[in-house]
Design an enzyme around this catalytic site. Structure first.
Site, short mmCIF file in Angstrom:
data_model
loop_
_atom_site.label_atom_id
_atom_site.label_comp_id
_atom_site.label_asym_id
_atom_site.label_seq_id
_atom_site.Cartn_x
_atom_site.Cartn_y
_atom_site.Cartn_z
N ARG A 23 -66.09 -69.52 -39.39
CA ARG A 23 -65.98 -68.66 -40.57
C ARG A 23 -66.11 -69.56 -41.80
O ARG A 23 -65.59 -70.69 -41.82
CB ARG A 23 -64.63 -67.93 -40.61
CG ARG A 23 -64.54 -66.73 -39.67
CD ARG A 23 -65.43 -65.58 -40.11
NE ARG A 23 -65.35 -64.41 -39.23
CZ ARG A 23 -66.17 -64.15 -38.21
NH1 ARG A 23 -67.16 -64.99 -37.91
NH2 ARG A 23 -66.04 -63.05 -37.49
N GLU A 72 -69.72 -65.91 -48.61
CA GLU A 72 -70.61 -64.97 -47.95
C GLU A 72 -70.26 -63.53 -48.37
O GLU A 72 -69.06 -63.22 -48.45
CB GLU A 72 -70.37 -65.17 -46.44
CG GLU A 72 -71.31 -64.52 -45.51
CD GLU A 72 -70.92 -64.90 -44.06
OE1 GLU A 72 -70.64 -66.07 -43.77
OE2 GLU A 72 -70.89 -63.98 -43.24
N HIS A 110 -75.47 -66.22 -40.83
CA HIS A 110 -74.43 -65.71 -39.93
C HIS A 110 -75.05 -64.99 -38.73
O HIS A 110 -74.71 -63.84 -38.43
CB HIS A 110 -73.46 -64.78 -40.70
CG HIS A 110 -72.16 -64.53 -39.99
ND1 HIS A 110 -70.98 -64.19 -40.64
CD2 HIS A 110 -71.83 -64.57 -38.67
CE1 HIS A 110 -70.02 -64.01 -39.76
NE2 HIS A 110 -70.50 -64.24 -38.55
N1 LIG Z 1 -71.28 -67.36 -36.49
C1 LIG Z 1 -71.17 -66.40 -35.60
O1 LIG Z 1 -72.09 -65.62 -35.42
C2 LIG Z 1 -69.92 -66.26 -34.80
C3 LIG Z 1 -69.99 -65.59 -33.57
C4 LIG Z 1 -68.83 -65.46 -32.83
C5 LIG Z 1 -67.63 -65.98 -33.30
N2 LIG Z 1 -67.58 -66.60 -34.50
C6 LIG Z 1 -66.32 -67.20 -34.98
O2 LIG Z 1 -65.93 -68.21 -34.05
C7 LIG Z 1 -64.51 -68.17 -33.91
C8 LIG Z 1 -64.12 -68.79 -32.57
O3 LIG Z 1 -64.57 -67.97 -31.51
P1 LIG Z 1 -63.98 -68.10 -30.02
O4 LIG Z 1 -64.62 -67.06 -29.21
O5 LIG Z 1 -64.04 -69.49 -29.53
O6 LIG Z 1 -62.47 -67.72 -30.31
P2 LIG Z 1 -61.21 -68.00 -29.37
O7 LIG Z 1 -60.11 -67.15 -29.92
O8 LIG Z 1 -61.59 -67.84 -27.93
O9 LIG Z 1 -60.87 -69.53 -29.63
C9 LIG Z 1 -60.44 -70.03 -30.85
C10 LIG Z 1 -59.62 -71.28 -30.55
O10 LIG Z 1 -59.27 -71.89 -31.80
C11 LIG Z 1 -57.97 -72.47 -31.64
N3 LIG Z 1 -57.36 -72.76 -32.93
C12 LIG Z 1 -56.68 -71.93 -33.77
N4 LIG Z 1 -56.27 -72.61 -34.87
C13 LIG Z 1 -56.72 -73.89 -34.72
C14 LIG Z 1 -56.60 -75.06 -35.51
N5 LIG Z 1 -55.95 -75.06 -36.68
N6 LIG Z 1 -57.19 -76.19 -35.07
C15 LIG Z 1 -57.87 -76.21 -33.89
N7 LIG Z 1 -57.96 -75.13 -33.06
C16 LIG Z 1 -57.40 -73.98 -33.49
C17 LIG Z 1 -57.23 -71.45 -30.82
O11 LIG Z 1 -56.11 -72.03 -30.18
C18 LIG Z 1 -58.30 -71.00 -29.84
O12 LIG Z 1 -58.25 -71.74 -28.62
C19 LIG Z 1 -64.19 -66.67 -34.04
O13 LIG Z 1 -62.85 -66.47 -34.45
C20 LIG Z 1 -65.18 -66.20 -35.07
O14 LIG Z 1 -64.61 -66.23 -36.35
C21 LIG Z 1 -68.71 -66.76 -35.26
O1 LIG Z 2 -67.03 -62.89 -34.86
C1 LIG Z 2 -68.16 -62.60 -34.43
O2 LIG Z 2 -68.33 -62.07 -33.33
C2 LIG Z 2 -69.38 -62.98 -35.21
O3 LIG Z 2 -69.09 -63.55 -36.43
C3 LIG Z 2 -70.30 -61.85 -35.28
O4 LIG Z 2 -71.57 -62.31 -34.94
C4 LIG Z 2 -70.29 -61.23 -36.61
O5 LIG Z 2 -71.42 -60.53 -36.74
P1 LIG Z 2 -71.45 -59.03 -37.19
O6 LIG Z 2 -71.45 -58.20 -35.97
O7 LIG Z 2 -70.36 -58.74 -38.11
O8 LIG Z 2 -72.78 -58.99 -37.85
#
Ligand SMILES: NC(=O)c1ccc[n+]([C@@H]2O[C@H](COP(=O)([O-])OP(=O)(O)OC[C@H]3O[C@@H](n4cnc5c(N)ncnc54)[C@H](O)[C@@H]3O)[C@@H](O)[C@H]2O)c1
Ligand SMILES: O=C(O)[C@H](O)[C@H](O)COP(=O)(O)O
Length: 388
Positions: free
Chosen positions: A248, A276, A293
């Site tokens: 994020r 964003e 994103h």
């Molecule tokens: N760019 C994209 O398109 C996209 C897509 C999917 C997810 N995301 C983002 O990626 C993030 C992570 O996804 P995920 O599936 O691995 O989530 P998840 O919940 O499976 O894992 C997140 C991990 O982060 C750890 N964590 C929390 N605070 C922390 C800290 N201060 N330092 C280190 N570790 C910490 C948690 O313990 C957990 O194990 C989501 O929360 C989302 O915001 C972005």
């Molecule tokens: O948290 C997520 O799953 C991702 O950031 C996700 O890709 C966000 O995308 P959105 O569906 O909002 O476009």
């Protein structure tokens, strides 16, 4: 006002969701394959449920629209904030499904206090995001395909995505430094934040966006991630350490990042941005790769997101799920084993520079505006997830 492309089947409803015959769903139109999953056949073939689905842009879902539509079910993505401001005057919503992994846009405690069921799509795009990170690394540093140029990959956050990325790294013979203070130490969760930042060749962020727990915010985290990467963290990273953020935007303090890149010339890859959907060109011009994103935007990742909230809704309705993403997916020929054997095929697997160019082309008068950023995401040609 309701979007013109809404579809309707029925319109009356009663109070308890599982007893409701006519269900009204208000959904973000950018959720993949909505009509394949949320229709009379897929939600009610064994029952008498009749489904009316109304689709609108996620940023247009507000309290006034809820008052007009009175939906039983709300299906959202990351751009819709779900909180007291949205729902205080509404009594119709009984289920909220977010087709996303991240949940920072949803006040889950408020939903619980209102007895509204919440489901998100945990893990849905974990391979897609890991593959985005690998693509960025190999695009900027193709030398890491060579076994002899072993890389130390620092992964902050070892949940679904961080762990998946670590599996690819081990498969490539890389060293992994991992930091996740909320999990027990392990083979991968093996470093302090300081060690990881100072000893990695590439640092990749995979944490949720969380705020500090304090007297006014009991819901915060003991390990908040907002501005986790600030000036103090950046100064620990050698100048040639690459930084990738696909978590994020606000996990990195943008002003500190700009100063750091000016000072060090660091290679930085951003898929998410602190402000964003707006991006200042003064930041964009400093980035090695910038994308709107879309790290999780594969056909598989998006469909899995829809499938997970569909399954959760079926559970809430106590009906068996009958639709499956496997019915909707075309053949997938993208094999990780092939890419490893033929690294020069990477642009065929994923040409991240095309996404970078599309975003940079939107910069006008010193910035990318929110509508253009959202438009790139809305019209994105979903890529395919490689089979691991
Ligand atoms: N760019 C994209 O398109 C996209 C897509 C999917 C997810 N995301 C983002 O990626 C993030 C992570 O996804 P995920 O599936 O691995 O989530 P998840 O919940 O499976 O894992 C997140 C991990 O982060 C750890 N964590 C929390 N605070 C922390 C800290 N201060 N330092 C280190 N570790 C910490 C948690 O313990 C957990 O194990 C989501 O929360 C989302 O915001 C972005
Ligand atoms: O948290 C997520 O799953 C991702 O950031 C996700 O890709 C966000 O995308 P959105 O569906 O909002 O476009």
């Amino acid at each position: 006002m309701i979007n013109k492309n809404m579809t309707e089947s029925m319109n009356n409803k009663t109070d308890k969701l599982s007893a409701i015959k006519n269900i009204t769903i208000l959904a973000d139109s950018n959720i993949a394959s909505l009509n394949d999953f949320f229709n009379d056949a897929a939600l009610g073939h064994l029952t008498e449920h009749r489904v009316k689905i109304i689709t609108v842009a996620g940023r247009d879902i507000d309290a006034a629209l809820l008052a007009e539509v009175q939906p039983d079910i709300l299906l959202i993505r990351s751009v819709t904030k779900v909180n007291e401001a949205l729902l205080a005057d509404n009594n119709s919503v009984q289920f909220v499904g977010s087709a996303t992994i991240g949940t920072d846009h949803v006040d889950q405690d408020y939903l619980a206090s209102r007895n509204i069921t919440f489901a998100n799509a945990a893990g849905c795009s974990k391979h897609s995001v890991a593959q985005y990170v690998l693509t960025a690394i190999f695009t900027l540093r193709p030398q890491y395909w060579q076994q002899s140029a072993s890389l130390t990959l620092g992964i902050i956050g070892l949940g679904n995505i961080g762990n998946t990325l670590a599996q690819y790294a081990y498969d490539l013979g890389w060293q992994v430094l991992g930091y996740d203070p909320l999990l027990p130490t392990s083979k991968t969760n093996n470093a302090s934040l300081e060690q990881l930042l100072s000893q990695s060749d590439v640092v990749s962020l995979h944490v949720p966006l969380t705020n500090e727990r304090n007297a006014t915010n009991s819901k915060g985290s003991d390990y908040p991630t907002r501005h986790l990467i600030n000036a103090a963290a950046l100064v620990m990273m050698p100048a040639d350490t690459m930084l990738v953020n696909s978590a994020r935007g606000p996990v990195i303090e943008e002003s500190a990042l700009k100063a750091d890149i000016e000072r060090t010339g660091r290679q930085v890859v951003l898929d998410v941005f602190e402000h964003e959907p707006e991006i200042e060109e003064s930041l964009l011009s400093k980035l090695a790769i910038a994308t709107p994103h879309i790290a999780g935007y594969t056909l598989e990742g998006k469909l899995r997101g829809t499938q997970i909230i569909y399954d959760a809704l079926c559970e809430k309705l106590t009906i068996p799920p009958t639709q499956s993403m496997s019915n909707l997916l075309p053949l997938n020929m993208f094999l990780w084993s092939e890419l490893k054997s033929y690294p020069d095929r990477l642009p065929k697997f994923y040409d991240v520079m095309q996404d970078d160019t599309s975003l940079r082309n939107k910069a006008v008068d010193g910035q990318v505006n929110g509508a253009d950023f959202d438009g790139l995401r809305r019209d994105y040609h979903l890529r395919r997830e490689w089979q691991f």
